[in-house]
Design an enzyme around this catalytic site. Structure first.
Site, mmCIF file in Angstrom:
data_model
loop_
_atom_site.group_PDB
_atom_site.id
_atom_site.type_symbol
_atom_site.label_atom_id
_atom_site.label_comp_id
_atom_site.label_asym_id
_atom_site.label_seq_id
_atom_site.Cartn_x
_atom_site.Cartn_y
_atom_site.Cartn_z
ATOM 1 N N ARG A 60 -16.680 -9.608 -9.481
ATOM 2 C CA ARG A 60 -16.247 -9.172 -8.213
ATOM 3 C C ARG A 60 -17.414 -8.782 -7.210
ATOM 4 O O ARG A 60 -18.298 -8.218 -7.406
ATOM 5 C CB ARG A 60 -15.369 -7.849 -8.188
ATOM 6 C CG ARG A 60 -13.630 -8.092 -8.590
ATOM 7 C CD ARG A 60 -13.170 -7.161 -8.621
ATOM 8 N NE ARG A 60 -13.290 -6.349 -9.930
ATOM 9 C CZ ARG A 60 -13.514 -4.962 -9.956
ATOM 10 N NH1 ARG A 60 -13.549 -4.270 -8.671
ATOM 11 N NH2 ARG A 60 -13.830 -4.393 -11.100
ATOM 12 N N ASP B 129 0.557 -5.480 -6.398
ATOM 13 C CA ASP B 129 -0.914 -5.246 -6.219
ATOM 14 C C ASP B 129 -1.175 -6.855 -5.588
ATOM 15 O O ASP B 129 -0.245 -7.809 -5.332
ATOM 16 C CB ASP B 129 -1.722 -4.870 -7.057
ATOM 17 C CG ASP B 129 -2.272 -6.080 -8.009
ATOM 18 O OD1 ASP B 129 -1.331 -6.749 -8.338
ATOM 19 O OD2 ASP B 129 -3.248 -5.945 -8.623
ATOM 20 N N GLU C 140 -1.001 0.203 -19.105
ATOM 21 C CA GLU C 140 -2.139 1.016 -18.722
ATOM 22 C C GLU C 140 -1.509 1.916 -17.651
ATOM 23 O O GLU C 140 -0.672 1.489 -16.810
ATOM 24 C CB GLU C 140 -3.333 0.160 -18.180
ATOM 25 C CG GLU C 140 -4.091 -0.490 -18.980
ATOM 26 C CD GLU C 140 -5.374 -0.928 -18.264
ATOM 27 O OE1 GLU C 140 -6.573 -0.372 -18.344
ATOM 28 O OE2 GLU C 140 -5.340 -1.942 -17.692
ATOM 29 N N MET C 141 -2.154 2.976 -17.372
ATOM 30 C CA MET C 141 -1.720 3.851 -16.264
ATOM 31 C C MET C 141 -1.955 3.346 -14.724
ATOM 32 O O MET C 141 -1.203 3.467 -13.846
ATOM 33 C CB MET C 141 -2.584 5.114 -16.274
ATOM 34 C CG MET C 141 -2.047 6.284 -15.033
ATOM 35 S SD MET C 141 -0.653 6.832 -15.417
ATOM 36 C CE MET C 141 -0.264 7.578 -13.765
ATOM 37 N N SER C 142 -2.983 2.262 -14.866
ATOM 38 C CA SER C 142 -3.038 1.536 -13.645
ATOM 39 C C SER C 142 -1.946 0.744 -13.161
ATOM 40 O O SER C 142 -2.099 0.270 -11.864
ATOM 41 C CB SER C 142 -4.544 0.497 -13.663
ATOM 42 O OG SER C 142 -4.247 -0.207 -14.765
ATOM 43 N N SER D 290 -8.121 -9.343 -6.031
ATOM 44 C CA SER D 290 -7.207 -8.453 -6.524
ATOM 45 C C SER D 290 -6.597 -7.369 -5.325
ATOM 46 O O SER D 290 -6.339 -7.816 -4.211
ATOM 47 C CB SER D 290 -7.587 -7.552 -7.501
ATOM 48 O OG SER D 290 -6.419 -6.649 -8.296
ATOM 49 N N HIS D 291 -7.101 -6.064 -5.302
ATOM 50 C CA HIS D 291 -6.690 -5.274 -4.519
ATOM 51 C C HIS D 291 -7.739 -4.630 -3.533
ATOM 52 O O HIS D 291 -7.922 -3.618 -3.116
ATOM 53 C CB HIS D 291 -6.159 -3.781 -5.078
ATOM 54 C CG HIS D 291 -6.860 -2.981 -6.123
ATOM 55 N ND1 HIS D 291 -6.922 -3.579 -7.310
ATOM 56 C CD2 HIS D 291 -7.465 -1.891 -6.113
ATOM 57 C CE1 HIS D 291 -7.875 -2.773 -8.166
ATOM 58 N NE2 HIS D 291 -8.087 -1.825 -6.982
ATOM 59 N N LYS E 32 -11.455 -13.805 -12.622
ATOM 60 C CA LYS E 32 -10.795 -13.218 -13.818
ATOM 61 C C LYS E 32 -10.693 -14.567 -14.731
ATOM 62 O O LYS E 32 -10.105 -15.412 -14.498
ATOM 63 C CB LYS E 32 -9.388 -12.614 -13.556
ATOM 64 C CG LYS E 32 -9.452 -11.296 -12.695
ATOM 65 C CD LYS E 32 -8.117 -10.609 -12.468
ATOM 66 C CE LYS E 32 -8.168 -9.529 -11.852
ATOM 67 N NZ LYS E 32 -6.775 -8.674 -11.765
ATOM 68 N N ASP F 3 -0.664 -8.754 -10.678
ATOM 69 C CA ASP F 3 -0.452 -8.435 -11.954
ATOM 70 C C ASP F 3 -0.202 -7.088 -12.230
ATOM 71 O O ASP F 3 -0.238 -6.691 -13.514
ATOM 72 C CB ASP F 3 -1.861 -8.849 -12.741
ATOM 73 C CG ASP F 3 -3.081 -8.314 -12.024
ATOM 74 O OD1 ASP F 3 -2.925 -7.307 -11.400
ATOM 75 O OD2 ASP F 3 -4.180 -8.544 -12.582
ATOM 76 N N ARG F 4 0.199 -6.330 -11.432
ATOM 77 C CA ARG F 4 0.252 -4.909 -11.412
ATOM 78 C C ARG F 4 1.900 -4.469 -10.320
ATOM 79 O O ARG F 4 1.925 -5.175 -9.499
ATOM 80 C CB ARG F 4 -0.718 -3.888 -10.876
ATOM 81 C CG ARG F 4 -1.855 -3.910 -11.858
ATOM 82 C CD ARG F 4 -2.965 -2.793 -11.459
ATOM 83 N NE ARG F 4 -3.517 -3.163 -10.382
ATOM 84 C CZ ARG F 4 -3.634 -1.894 -9.296
ATOM 85 N NH1 ARG F 4 -2.990 -0.884 -9.511
ATOM 86 N NH2 ARG F 4 -4.155 -2.085 -8.133
ATOM 87 N N THR G 63 -9.239 2.346 -21.670
ATOM 88 C CA THR G 63 -8.732 1.796 -20.322
ATOM 89 C C THR G 63 -9.403 0.543 -20.051
ATOM 90 O O THR G 63 -10.868 0.311 -20.446
ATOM 91 C CB THR G 63 -9.035 2.658 -19.392
ATOM 92 O OG1 THR G 63 -8.415 3.828 -19.459
ATOM 93 C CG2 THR G 63 -8.777 2.224 -17.781
ATOM 94 N N ASP H 1 -2.929 -9.529 -6.403
ATOM 95 C CA ASP H 1 -2.845 -10.574 -7.164
ATOM 96 C C ASP H 1 -1.641 -10.655 -8.062
ATOM 97 O O ASP H 1 -1.611 -11.616 -8.744
ATOM 98 C CB ASP H 1 -4.157 -10.998 -7.543
ATOM 99 C CG ASP H 1 -4.457 -10.018 -8.971
ATOM 100 O OD1 ASP H 1 -3.913 -8.953 -8.847
ATOM 101 O OD2 ASP H 1 -5.044 -10.628 -9.939
ATOM 102 N N HIS I 204 -0.963 -2.427 -15.349
ATOM 103 C CA HIS I 204 -0.919 -3.352 -15.933
ATOM 104 C C HIS I 204 -0.191 -3.151 -17.111
ATOM 105 O O HIS I 204 -0.318 -2.234 -17.998
ATOM 106 C CB HIS I 204 -2.210 -3.720 -16.531
ATOM 107 C CG HIS I 204 -3.237 -4.019 -15.499
ATOM 108 N ND1 HIS I 204 -3.393 -5.366 -15.079
ATOM 109 C CD2 HIS I 204 -4.327 -3.351 -14.825
ATOM 110 C CE1 HIS I 204 -4.460 -5.156 -13.863
ATOM 111 N NE2 HIS I 204 -4.856 -4.463 -13.843
#
Length: 460
Positions: free
Chosen positions: A15, A240, A323-325, A103-104, A113, A244-245, A304, A242, A327
């Protein structure tokens, strides 16, 4: 000789800022390097797709040129959410792909990715690409006879999901894509499942004129919350940049964070796969493990990072991960990659069995907790500090210390976490307590620990 900025090679992906850190010359070399690796693994095809950022089409073209130079057949699925790149790759057993996406991140960022041999590449496998790219930069192009074909896979993706997901009743939902690429697919997908969809910012706009496409930040959910409250919508979904979340809000405006969502998905999956292993990251609530085990599952806490969770799921043959994020990774009935759009359909499949979905979501267990608290430090400092804390830290009332990723202290009435981010030079903290008193005590212990071993006085 092409200049390559080493800072763009992150723990889970590549990135950087376009065009100063990442540009078409970089993408061409990356294509050559990934192409060489792909050939060594015995693959002949490579899937690419890209998000809606201004720089994405030209980066995709350059990446494809580099891959074709290595003699590969490039399958370009065009401007799509990241999960669709993974979907086509898994569904057709191709094994190698790149999603070009920022992504974000802010509008001037972009990135890559990557997946090789059916696995997300991360850590040293990402870092070592720099040297391979520099080496190839000194060698002439192979002029190999690669090729590219362009296809539209969106109808197949929607058809595959509709063959799997069955709602008990039609639902009225709102979708906020934040002008990210998820808006290209999500409204059509959910309408195909029988939903009435109110669209918020589903037109793809790389300048993100309304709000940032990151549902992990509560401010970015304010428009969705307002709309769901004031309309006939039962629930709101946010994606988000892209796709994926997933973010979720209820009728009353409550945000259902991803670790609470994971409890609901776990209970559902375990009805069909009793005893299955479910993987979650160290930032998740203590209720996640408790509820997985109460439902008859095997709870496994891990590091993580979406690539790390995916790999651990493969290692232990897990049915689900999260995940908490935001995903979430469904292996049961799906392919085991993170897909915010598919996750949303699984959520609605569960909730459509109830007349009041918000009541179901808001009943999920929750303690008093903090969001992620990020303490900015110098490059390299967070990891060095965590090493010291793991060796010397004293947390008087903790019953157990977990050191798989930073230091997580488990208490009878909550948890505290300090870990080093793998993407930016920050120390990440998170706390949870049964009540305000528990939360305050745990925070105070961590604050004293950081003061003693790092000399920093954090506001938490």
């Amino acid at each position: 000789m092409t200049q390559i900025n080493p800072n763009v090679f992150k723990a889970y992906d590549i990135r950087g800022i376009f065009p100063t850190q990442i540009n078409t010359e970089f993408a061409l070399l990356l294509g050559r390097a990934l192409g060489a690796r792909t050939k060594q693994l015995g693959h002949t095809q490579f899937v690419i797709g890209f998000d809606g950022r201004h720089s994405s089409p030209e980066l995709a073209k350059a990446l494809s040129t580099g891959l074709q130079d290595q003699g590969l057949e490039v399958i370009n699925i065009g401007m799509v959410p990241t999960p669709l790149v993974y979907f086509y790759t898994y569904a057709h057993h191709i094994g190698a792909c790149v999603a070009i996406t920022g992504s974000h991140n802010p509008p001037d960022y972009n990135g890559f990715k990557m997946m090789l041999d059916g696995k997300a590449i991360y850590g040293e496998a990402v870092i070592s690409l720099k040297q391979e790219m520099l080496s190839l930069d000194q060698q002439p192009l192979l002029k190999a006879s690669g090729s590219e074909k362009n296809i539209n896979i969106i109808p197949d993706y929607i058809k595959r999901i509709c063959s799997d997901i069955k709602l008990a009743r039609p639902m009225h939902i709102a979708i906020d894509a934040g002008n990210g690429i998820g808006g290209k697919v999500a409204p059509e997908l959910f309408r195909s499942l029988g939903c009435t969809v109110d669209e918020l910012f589903c037109d793809v706009n790389a300048d993100f004129p309304n709000h940032h496409p990151d549902p992990a930040d509560p401010h970015n959910l304010e428009d969705l919350i307002k709309h769901v409250k004031e309309s006939d919508c039962e629930i709101g979904l946010a994606f988000d940049g892209d796709g994926d979340r997933l973010g979720v809000v209820t009728k009353s405006g409550e945000i259902i964070w991803p670790d609470r969502q994971l409890i609901l998905y776990s209970q559902d999956v375990l009805k069909r796969e009793p005893g299955a292993t479910i993987v979650f990251d160290v930032k998740c609530s203590r209720h996640v493990a408790e509820q997985i085990e109460a439902a008859g599952g095997t709870a496994l806490m891990w590091q993580t990072g979406h690539s790390l969770i995916k790999q651990k799921m493969k290692d232990v043959n897990a049915a689900l991960g999260g995940e908490m994020s935001g995903h979430t990774f469904f292996k049961e009935r799906w392919y085991g990659f993170d897909d915010g759009l598919y996750t949303g359909t699984r959520l609605l499949e569960i909730l459509s069995a109830y007349n009041n979905p918000s009541t179901v979501l808001e009943a999920l267990p929750q303690d008093k907790n903090t969001p992620e608290i990020k303490v900015e430090m110098q490059e390299g400092q967070p990891h060095a500090l965590i090493k010291v804390l793991q060796e010397k830290a004293s947390l008087p009332t903790a019953k157990r210390l977990i050191t798989i990723d930073g230091i997580r202290a488990e208490y009878e009435d909550g948890f505290g976490l300090a870990r080093a981010s793998n993407t930016t030079p920050v120390l990440v903290l998170r706390f949870e307590g049964r009540n305000e008193e528990s939360l305050a005590r745990i925070k105070a212990e961590f604050k004293a620990m950081l003061k003693e071993h790092a000399g920093i006085d954090v506001v938490i």
